[in-house]
Design a protein around this motif. Structure first.
Motif, mmCIF file in Angstrom:
data_model
loop_
_atom_site.group_PDB
_atom_site.id
_atom_site.type_symbol
_atom_site.label_atom_id
_atom_site.label_comp_id
_atom_site.label_asym_id
_atom_site.label_seq_id
_atom_site.Cartn_x
_atom_site.Cartn_y
_atom_site.Cartn_z
ATOM 1 N N MET A 30 0.840 -1.069 0.103
ATOM 2 C CA MET A 30 -0.015 0.017 0.079
ATOM 3 C C MET A 30 0.810 1.124 0.205
ATOM 4 S SD MET A 30 -3.203 -0.852 -0.321
ATOM 5 C CE MET A 30 -4.099 0.385 0.465
ATOM 6 N N LYS B 17 -12.605 16.300 20.899
ATOM 7 C CA LYS B 17 -11.398 15.912 20.507
ATOM 8 C C LYS B 17 -11.315 14.283 20.651
ATOM 9 C CE LYS B 17 -8.230 19.755 20.591
ATOM 10 N NZ LYS B 17 -7.220 20.424 21.268
ATOM 11 N N THR B 19 -13.802 12.410 20.741
ATOM 12 C CA THR B 19 -15.076 11.706 19.946
ATOM 13 C C THR B 19 -14.775 11.569 18.490
ATOM 14 O OG1 THR B 19 -16.322 13.491 20.030
ATOM 15 C CG2 THR B 19 -16.675 12.128 21.743
ATOM 16 N N GLY B 20 -13.836 12.340 18.005
ATOM 17 C CA GLY B 20 -13.449 12.562 16.710
ATOM 18 C C GLY B 20 -14.479 13.706 16.018
ATOM 19 N N TYR B 24 -10.832 19.681 11.982
ATOM 20 C CA TYR B 24 -9.513 19.923 11.527
ATOM 21 C C TYR B 24 -9.752 20.558 10.222
ATOM 22 C CZ TYR B 24 -7.939 17.888 15.716
ATOM 23 O OH TYR B 24 -7.766 17.844 17.296
ATOM 24 N N ASP B 27 -11.120 17.989 7.518
ATOM 25 C CA ASP B 27 -12.491 17.256 7.897
ATOM 26 C C ASP B 27 -13.534 17.959 7.397
ATOM 27 O OD1 ASP B 27 -10.564 15.509 9.345
ATOM 28 O OD2 ASP B 27 -11.111 16.578 11.430
ATOM 29 N N ILE B 171 1.399 16.449 13.964
ATOM 30 C CA ILE B 171 0.965 15.250 13.655
ATOM 31 C C ILE B 171 -0.309 15.769 12.134
ATOM 32 C CG2 ILE B 171 -0.426 13.067 13.845
ATOM 33 C CD1 ILE B 171 2.425 13.175 14.933
ATOM 34 N N PRO B 173 -0.468 17.611 8.987
ATOM 35 C CA PRO B 173 0.248 18.684 8.175
ATOM 36 C C PRO B 173 -0.703 19.813 7.776
ATOM 37 C CG PRO B 173 -0.205 16.333 7.282
ATOM 38 C CD PRO B 173 -0.858 16.359 8.470
ATOM 39 N N GLY B 222 -3.933 20.460 14.408
ATOM 40 C CA GLY B 222 -3.081 19.452 15.029
ATOM 41 C C GLY B 222 -1.914 19.722 15.243
ATOM 42 N N ARG B 256 2.062 14.438 3.927
ATOM 43 C CA ARG B 256 3.271 14.595 4.998
ATOM 44 C C ARG B 256 4.416 14.729 4.170
ATOM 45 N NH1 ARG B 256 4.019 15.867 9.699
ATOM 46 N NH2 ARG B 256 2.067 15.004 10.267
ATOM 47 N N ARG C 22 -8.250 3.155 -0.166
ATOM 48 C CA ARG C 22 -7.810 2.913 1.177
ATOM 49 C C ARG C 22 -8.977 3.140 1.964
ATOM 50 N NH1 ARG C 22 -3.575 7.318 2.615
ATOM 51 N NH2 ARG C 22 -5.356 9.027 2.043
ATOM 52 N N ARG C 28 -13.648 8.339 5.597
ATOM 53 C CA ARG C 28 -13.447 10.057 5.743
ATOM 54 C C ARG C 28 -14.613 10.456 4.579
ATOM 55 N NH1 ARG C 28 -9.984 12.881 8.614
ATOM 56 N NH2 ARG C 28 -10.149 14.461 7.023
ATOM 57 N N THR C 34 -15.096 11.576 9.691
ATOM 58 C CA THR C 34 -13.823 12.236 9.640
ATOM 59 C C THR C 34 -12.946 12.053 10.992
ATOM 60 O OG1 THR C 34 -14.744 14.261 10.107
ATOM 61 C CG2 THR C 34 -14.688 13.880 7.743
ATOM 62 N N GLY C 35 -13.488 11.427 11.919
ATOM 63 C CA GLY C 35 -12.691 11.223 13.390
ATOM 64 C C GLY C 35 -11.595 10.599 12.998
ATOM 65 N N LYS C 37 -8.013 10.198 11.346
ATOM 66 C CA LYS C 37 -7.192 11.138 10.754
ATOM 67 C C LYS C 37 -6.022 10.499 10.114
ATOM 68 C CE LYS C 37 -9.335 14.076 13.446
ATOM 69 N NZ LYS C 37 -10.693 14.963 12.701
ATOM 70 N N GLU C 38 -5.528 11.410 9.048
ATOM 71 C CA GLU C 38 -4.564 10.863 8.100
ATOM 72 C C GLU C 38 -3.306 11.890 8.577
ATOM 73 O OE1 GLU C 38 -4.842 10.780 4.076
ATOM 74 O OE2 GLU C 38 -2.762 10.479 3.702
ATOM 75 N N GLY C 39 -2.393 11.172 9.191
ATOM 76 C CA GLY C 39 -1.026 11.994 9.504
ATOM 77 C C GLY C 39 0.153 11.688 8.688
ATOM 78 N N THR C 49 -5.884 4.826 12.933
ATOM 79 C CA THR C 49 -6.187 3.603 13.632
ATOM 80 C C THR C 49 -7.562 3.272 13.685
ATOM 81 O OG1 THR C 49 -3.841 3.629 14.882
ATOM 82 C CG2 THR C 49 -5.752 1.925 15.506
ATOM 83 N N CYS C 60 -4.931 3.496 6.644
ATOM 84 C CA CYS C 60 -4.331 4.133 5.453
ATOM 85 C C CYS C 60 -3.613 3.106 4.808
ATOM 86 C CB CYS C 60 -3.270 5.306 5.769
ATOM 87 S SG CYS C 60 -2.041 4.872 6.737
ATOM 88 N N VAL C 75 -13.378 5.900 15.763
ATOM 89 C CA VAL C 75 -13.654 6.793 17.187
ATOM 90 C C VAL C 75 -15.063 7.309 17.207
ATOM 91 C CG1 VAL C 75 -13.187 8.872 15.990
ATOM 92 C CG2 VAL C 75 -12.554 8.426 18.475
ATOM 93 N N GLU C 76 -15.915 7.147 16.049
ATOM 94 C CA GLU C 76 -17.101 7.405 16.127
ATOM 95 C C GLU C 76 -18.049 6.473 16.866
ATOM 96 O OE1 GLU C 76 -15.639 7.845 13.375
ATOM 97 O OE2 GLU C 76 -15.713 9.865 12.862
ATOM 98 N N GLY C 96 -5.224 16.876 20.056
ATOM 99 C CA GLY C 96 -6.157 15.967 19.648
ATOM 100 C C GLY C 96 -6.213 15.407 18.397
ATOM 101 N N ILE C 97 -5.231 15.659 17.532
ATOM 102 C CA ILE C 97 -5.033 14.874 16.109
ATOM 103 C C ILE C 97 -4.693 13.536 16.402
ATOM 104 C CG2 ILE C 97 -2.705 15.741 15.661
ATOM 105 C CD1 ILE C 97 -5.645 16.119 12.934
ATOM 106 N N THR C 99 -5.647 11.569 18.579
ATOM 107 C CA THR C 99 -6.150 11.309 19.776
ATOM 108 C C THR C 99 -7.554 10.214 19.357
ATOM 109 O OG1 THR C 99 -6.126 13.290 21.166
ATOM 110 C CG2 THR C 99 -7.630 11.681 21.893
ATOM 111 N N PRO C 100 -7.873 10.328 18.276
ATOM 112 C CA PRO C 100 -8.857 9.426 17.724
ATOM 113 C C PRO C 100 -8.097 7.746 17.600
ATOM 114 C CG PRO C 100 -9.203 11.354 16.614
ATOM 115 C CD PRO C 100 -8.135 11.565 17.496
#
Ligand SMILES: Cc1cc2nc3c(=O)[nH]c(=O)nc-3n(C[C@H](O)[C@H](O)[C@H](O)COP(=O)(O)OP(=O)(O)OC[C@H]3O[C@@H](n4cnc5c(N)ncnc54)[C@H](O)[C@@H]3O)c2cc1C
Ligand code: FES
Ligand code: FES
Lengths: 276, 732, 156
Positions: A30, B17, B19-20, B24, B27, B171, B173, B222, B256, C22, C28, C34-35, C37-39, C49, C60, C75-76, C96-97, C99-100
């Protein structure tokens, strides 16, 4: 992008063509799809081919399905007993999320020089079982891992399983030197097994990663066979190890070579210590 | 006695935060939004010749923006007008934006990007800061007669230290979404950012509109760590220019890889010290030369240099100090703001120098620190007198008591135990809170509070929340000053259309400066309500507030920051009170070094920190722990290298930061030496913890291995090389 | 394009998507969840996760064709309340980014501990959460949050 997801081994094998990309846990692929290293075309997703799963005793050895994940290797009591360093190495792959997807077959399939499981397979004298519509064949892990990201697999074959011989009285050790404590790619990774008899080395098998274009069997060490493993003998054997590391974004050739030798001296010293 | 300050409030934005639900920038992409991207320079230095558009691609589906299409000035507004939004001819760094593209969907955008070829003439880049000729800024600080003091000192130690760059690695971007001009003439930008008003000014100049017509709203952000101080102006300008061209909202959201490859990171530094001292290790003269690589454009480099210069002599008393600082131009990607802002680099150097002196004099490093630490009444390198709130002695006492470091035989020979060596190290440091010198006076930060119809107090400020706890801290300060509970306070989202300019959320100034204004505003509001209803009147705060409003009371108070009286600063001579107050701290680290691999394991970390007053102790601890781990990463594993002007570590897989397993257990010892002009005595804490970790780790490694560490990160590769140099018999 | 049927947070979903899309993007963009996230988009940070059939994975790295018939928890979803409560109380969420991802990973970890009869302690928590990068906290309060959630008996 195109992909099929067969649910039986026969269907999967039938779907293979000359330019098929086999997708297992996806933890390498991936990323490669995203960076463009591998084109996401003609993909055969084998994740649901249950015949490629499962850990089973085979005599006193082990048979590990290609889709066995690192997480399964870590938790399985049989693996811990008969191939402890494989469980140990699997535990150091990525982090939990990666371990839940990263497969043994995928580690072999990518044949990255930095792979962590592959040196263990070589040190354990594991064999790789390849399956195709024509039947099965077995190769030594060392022979399977042919070059830099290159394997002996034919396009019409899948990696079916990995066969681990009985542990006998071998002592084994594994050491990963990564960029950090978890979620790290190896700068140097070493696995070794040693069998002693009457104070004399009966067998040594060791392999290392990230010190050459491919996972390398450290044949230089095998000169120890038949000798008493004194500190001097070990040092001499370690000096005879021949590797060709490079400088890259993670480390330097000088460091890799130095650390490989220092780790080997300590590791072999411990494995050969009389009191164990 | 305080009622809310000093307690533990839950983050008001916390439930969203966990609960999502928190939104951001990525989103909340509006329906019909286009996607935008910059085409960037493939070379570090050269000339832009033009673009070749592949005729096979239908360019009518996309919009392109070139430098010539910019309606306003083609500069990213900051300190000096040298950074174009898009290069028009000269190319000064790899990845410099040359052309903007937007399309209705990502796939079309990607296809368009592939169909554009950039033509450049490449020239030799200048990448060695020592060889640089263009000086963005030079600062000289002079106190006493350094030459004479060095000449007469019984001992002089000269050494050079280096610190490499470091990536902020928030975390989330960078990203922004811009809308085209609305019917009322406003341009809206929502983004991940620290400083809404910086972005507003940049947009106004780029689009040639009144600042008030550029409305900037901060999305949930973030992480920033300085990385979202200046760069969001670039992202926002790109998005707004594309939105203008497309007539549609446009999202510019970095992945990223792009973020790592092109956004500013910590300035690499070379610091030279010549220190004169007596037999007891008392400092007699400090001559410091600081050189920072600024990269291709000025960005915030002058201000980073300023903080670096002022902190270069460390938290020590010395009558003869000369500091010369320069930040120079190279063809690296511009370096910029990162927590600490120049201080971590110079703190590393001076703390290593102190350890080196300790070794020379055979003194314990803790003894040397105690002997030389700045105390109340002393003058700093800029000759400012420390009049109050100096926690230096207390942080030293506390950390030494807690760790017993004074009894640790630092750098004394010890019997080797197996293949691991343990070591302990220490650092002592300070960090000025708020803007340097007259910065706050020029800025005139504003905050206003307003009673809403329901009687709640709304806090309006441009101070942003990106993890540090602005919202929680402001809630606590406001509730305290209003003498009510946190539920009666609502901190509104930073939106330049609705909040006054409180200045940027940087420089550890939010609590002390903006929080101070807030406390004053709330006290005034409270006094008005009391005056109306009489003190101790019946009813809840909201009831009384509503009654006050119903009676025609003015429920809006605006406060402008006033610097503490008596602060004197001469910007020409770099002399006087550089900051209204300093945070003081000492760090202690224990490490274990593997003698086979030279991996360093962080075993224990203790930090004693004087924050004046911890408005919210849990947040303060979080700040200290988080900043300290960034410092520990900087010390030994976070590598940012460059080749031909490109960052080598341009993916998260290679640009590594510590995980849970790399982080030691951390212990924070809070010291509260109140500052009379901070709210409830508070000073800043944001940056301080970034300063001391690296030298403490280096000190601990030096203790473990007996080799001196003059550069960070002290990677295993560097340690191995240094070890072999000291032990040639172990060479292969 | 093909149809993919799976369960997300207890609700059956049918998504028409490229099989290699993905899971992260499906959640999302296609399902407006959207809870997650993509880092990084390459398995490094853990911000994305989710659980698939109770196992934590980086969404991802999972193509949607591989969740056919599976149960996905984000996370929802339900069952995370005690973990969320612990993160709020212990200060485990700053910007918080991350956190989920951490909340979901903590839940998966506690479930594993329970299943395998292991006692959740600090060392285990650090190992379990090593794939979730957080740049704000220094991890102290994250680990404290995870342990507080464990002390709640881990019940849902
Ligand atoms: C964040 C992260 C961390 C990582 N950390 C580590 C680490 O610490 N150590 C390490 O060694 N690796 C690591 N990896 C790499 C990766 O996880 C491993 O190589 C893993 O074993 C790959 O397995 P997979 O099932 O995910 O492979 P996939 O990505 O599905 O496939 C990998 C390759 O193997 C082929 N393949 C897979 N299965 C078969 C089969 N049965 N027959 C034929 N060909 C097959 C595929 O065609 C492909 O070429 C990491 C990856 C990521 C993203
Ligand atoms: S976004 Fe999936 S691991 Fe970072
Ligand atoms: S809270 Fe910001 S990255 Fe973890």
């Amino acid at each position: 992008m195109s992909a099929v997801s067969p649910t039986s081994l026969d269907a999967a094998l039938a779907a293979l063509t000359a330019d098929t990309v086999v997708l297992a846990g996806g933890t390498d692929l991936m990323v490669e799809f995203r960076t463009g290293r591998t084109r996401a075309e003609n993909v055969v997703d084998i994740w649901r081919v249950d015949e490629l799963r499962g850990i089973a005793a085979e005599g006193d050895g082990l048979r590990l399905g290609a889709l066995t994940t690192c997480a399964e290797l870590v938790r399985d009591p049989l693996v811990r007993e008969r191939a402890a360093i494989l469980a140990e190495a699997a535990d150091e792959v990525g982090a939990e999320q990666i371990k839940n997807r990263a497969t043994l077959g995928g580690n072999l399939g990518t044949a990255s020089p930095a792979a962590d499981l592959n040196p263990v397979l070589v040190a354990l004298d594991a064999r790789v079982e390849l399956v195709s519509t024509q039947g099965k064949r077995e190769l030594e892990a060392d022979a399977f891992l042919r070059g830099y990201r290159e394997t002996a697999r034919r396009p019409d074959e899948l990696i079916g399983a990995v066969l681990i011989p009985p542990p006998r009285k071998r002592r084994s050790a594994f050491r990963k030197v990564g960029t950090r404590r978890a979620q790290a790619i190896s700068k140097v990774v070493v696995a070794a097994t040693v069998e002693l008899e009457g104070g004399v080395v009966r067998s040594v098998r060791a392999a290392a990663g990230s010190v050459a274009p491919r996972t390398v069997r450290l044949r230089g060490l095998e000169a120890l066979v038949g000798q008493q493993p004194s500190a001097d003998a070990i040092a001499a054997a370690v000096r005879a190890v021949d590797v060709t590391p490079i400088d890259d974004v993670r480390s330097t050739a000088a460091y890799r070579e130095l650390v490989l030798r220092r780790v080997l001296v300590t590791m072999l010293g411990r494995l050969c210590a009389a009191d164990e | 006695m305080t009622r809310v300050v000093g307690t533990r409030l839950r983050r008001p934005e916390g439930p969203d935060k966990v609960t999502g639900r928190a939104m951001y920038v990525a989103d909340d992409v509006p329906v019909g939004c286009w996607w935008g991207k910059a085409i960037r320079s493939p070379v570090a230095h050269g000339e832009l010749l033009g673009f070749e558009l592949d005729p096979a691609f239908d360019f009518s589906q996309v919009v392109l923006v070139r430098a010539a299409d910019i309606p306003g000035v083609n500069v990213v507004d900051l300190i000096v007008d040298d950074q174009p939004i898009l290069a028009s001819d000269a190319i000064e760094h790899w990845g410099q934006p040359l052309l903007l593209v937007a399309a209705a969907d990502q796939a079309t955008l990607d296809a368009a990007v592939r169909a554009i070829d950039v033509r450049v003439r490449e020239s030799e880049p200048l990448l060695d800061m020592e060889a640089a000729e263009v000086v963005f800024k030079e600062i000289v600080i002079d106190k006493g007669d350094v030459d004479a003091a060095l000449a007469s000192a019984p001992h002089v130690l000269r050494r050079t230290y280096h610190t490499d760059s470091q990536e902020q690695m928030y975390i989330e971007p960078q990203g922004a979404i811009a809308w085209p001009e609305a019917a009322d003439g406003t341009v809206l930008v929502r983004g991940s950012l620290q400083c809404p008003y910086y972005v507003q000014r940049a947009l106004a100049r780029a689009l040639d509109i009144e600042p008030a017509r550029a409305r900037v709203v901060q999305a949930a952000t973030g992480g920033g760590f300085g990385g979202k101080e200046e760069y969001p102006s670039v992202v926002a300008c790109h998005a707004a220019l594309l939105a203008r061209a497309a007539g549609q909202p446009v999202a510019v959201i970095y992945d990223r890889h792009e973020d790592l490859a092109v956004t500013p990171k910590r300035h690499p530094a070379r610091v030279r010290h010549a220190t004169g001292y007596d037999d007891d290790g008392r400092l007699l003269a400090m001559d410091v030369d600081v050189l920072l690589d600024g990269g291709a454009f000025t960005t915030l480099s002058p201000v980073v240099l300023s903080r670096a210069a002022i902190h270069a002599a460390g938290a020590y008393r010395c009558d003869a100090v000369r500091i010369r600082g320069r930040v120079v131009k190279t063809n690296h990607v511009p370096y910029g703001a990162f927590r600490g802002f120049g201080a971590p680099q110079v703190c590393f150097a001076v703390e290593r120098q102190m350890d080196a002196i300790a070794r020379e004099r055979d003194l314990h490093p803790a003894t040397l620190r105690k002997r030389n630490a700045l105390r109340l009444g002393d003058t700093t390198a800029t000759s400012g007198r420390l009049e109050e709130s100096v926690g230096s002695e207390e942080v030293l006492a506390k950390i030494l008591e807690r760790t017993g470091f004074e009894d640790h035989p630092w750098c004394q020979p010890r019997p080797a135990a197996g293949r691991k060596r343990r070591g302990a190290g220490f650092s002592f440091f300070f960090h000025g809170a708020g803007f340097t010198g007259a910065g706050e006076v020029h800025l005139k930060a504003k905050v206003d509070v307003r009673l809403a119809a329901d009687g709640r107090c709304e806090v309006h400020s441009a101070s942003t929340e990106f993890g540090q706890g602005t919202v929680t801290m402001f809630t606590a300060i406001a509730a305290e000053a209003l003498e009510t509970g946190p539920d009666d306070v609502l901190v509104v989202e930073p939106d330049t259309g609705a909040v006054p300019d409180s200045g940027p959320t940087v420089a550890s100034r939010t609590c002390m400066v903006v929080g101070g204004c807030l406390a004053r505003a709330c006290r005034e509001l409270r006094a008005r309500i009391d005056a109306h209803g009489g003190q101790g009147a019946e009813g809840s705060f909201r009831e009384r507030a509503r009654a006050f409003l119903a009676a025609g009371g003015d429920g809006r108070v605006e406060v402008t920051y006033a610097s503490p009286p008596g602060l004197v600063w001469d910007d020409e001579r770099y002399e006087g009170d550089a900051y209204p107050a300093y945070g003081w701290a000492a760090d202690y680290v224990e490490v274990e070094v593997d003698l086979d691999t030279f991996e360093v394991s962080m075993e224990r970390f203790v930090s004693a920190v004087d924050v004046g007053k911890a408005i919210q102790p849990q947040l303060v601890e979080g700040q200290i722990e988080g900043g300290s781990l960034q410092a520990l990463g900087f010390a030994h594993i976070e590598v940012v290298g460059t080749k031909d002007g490109r960052f080598l570590q341009d993916r998260m897989a290679t640009c590594i930061i510590p995980t849970t397993l790399d982080a030691p257990p951390m212990e924070v010892l809070l010291v509260e030496e109140p500052f009379s002009h901070g709210p409830y005595g508070a000073k800043g804490v944001g940056e301080l913890p970034m300063d001391g970790g690296a030298p403490a780790v280096a000190s601990a490694i030096e203790d473990a291995l007996g080799i001196s560490i003059d550069r960070v990160p002290a990677t295993p590769e560097r340690l191995a090389a240094a070890w072999l140099a000291a032990h040639p018999e172990e060479a292969l | 394009m093909s149809e993919h049927e799976f369960e997300v947070n207890g609700v059956r979903r049918t998504v028409s998507a490229d099989p290699l899309r993905r899971l992260l993007d499906v959640l999302r963009e296609d399902l407006a969840l959207t809870g997650t996230k993509e880092g990084c988009g390459e398995g490094e940070c853990g911000a994305c996760t989710v659980m698939i059939d109770g196992e934590a994975v980086n969404s991802c790295l999972v193509p949607v064709c591989q969740v056919q018939g599976a149960r996905v928890t984000t996370v929802e979803g339900a069952g995370l309340e005690s973990v969320q409560e612990a993160f709020l109380e212990e200060g485990g969420a700053q910007c918080g980014i991350c956190t989920p991802g951490l909340i979901v990973m903590t839940r998966a970890w506690l479930d594993t501990c329970e299943r395998e009869g292991r006692v959740p302690d600090e060392a285990e928590a650090r190992r379990a959460l090593a794939g979730n990068l957080c740049r704000c906290t220094g991890y102290g309060k994250v680990i404290a949050s995870a342990l507080a959630a464990a002390a709640e008996g881990g019940e849902r």
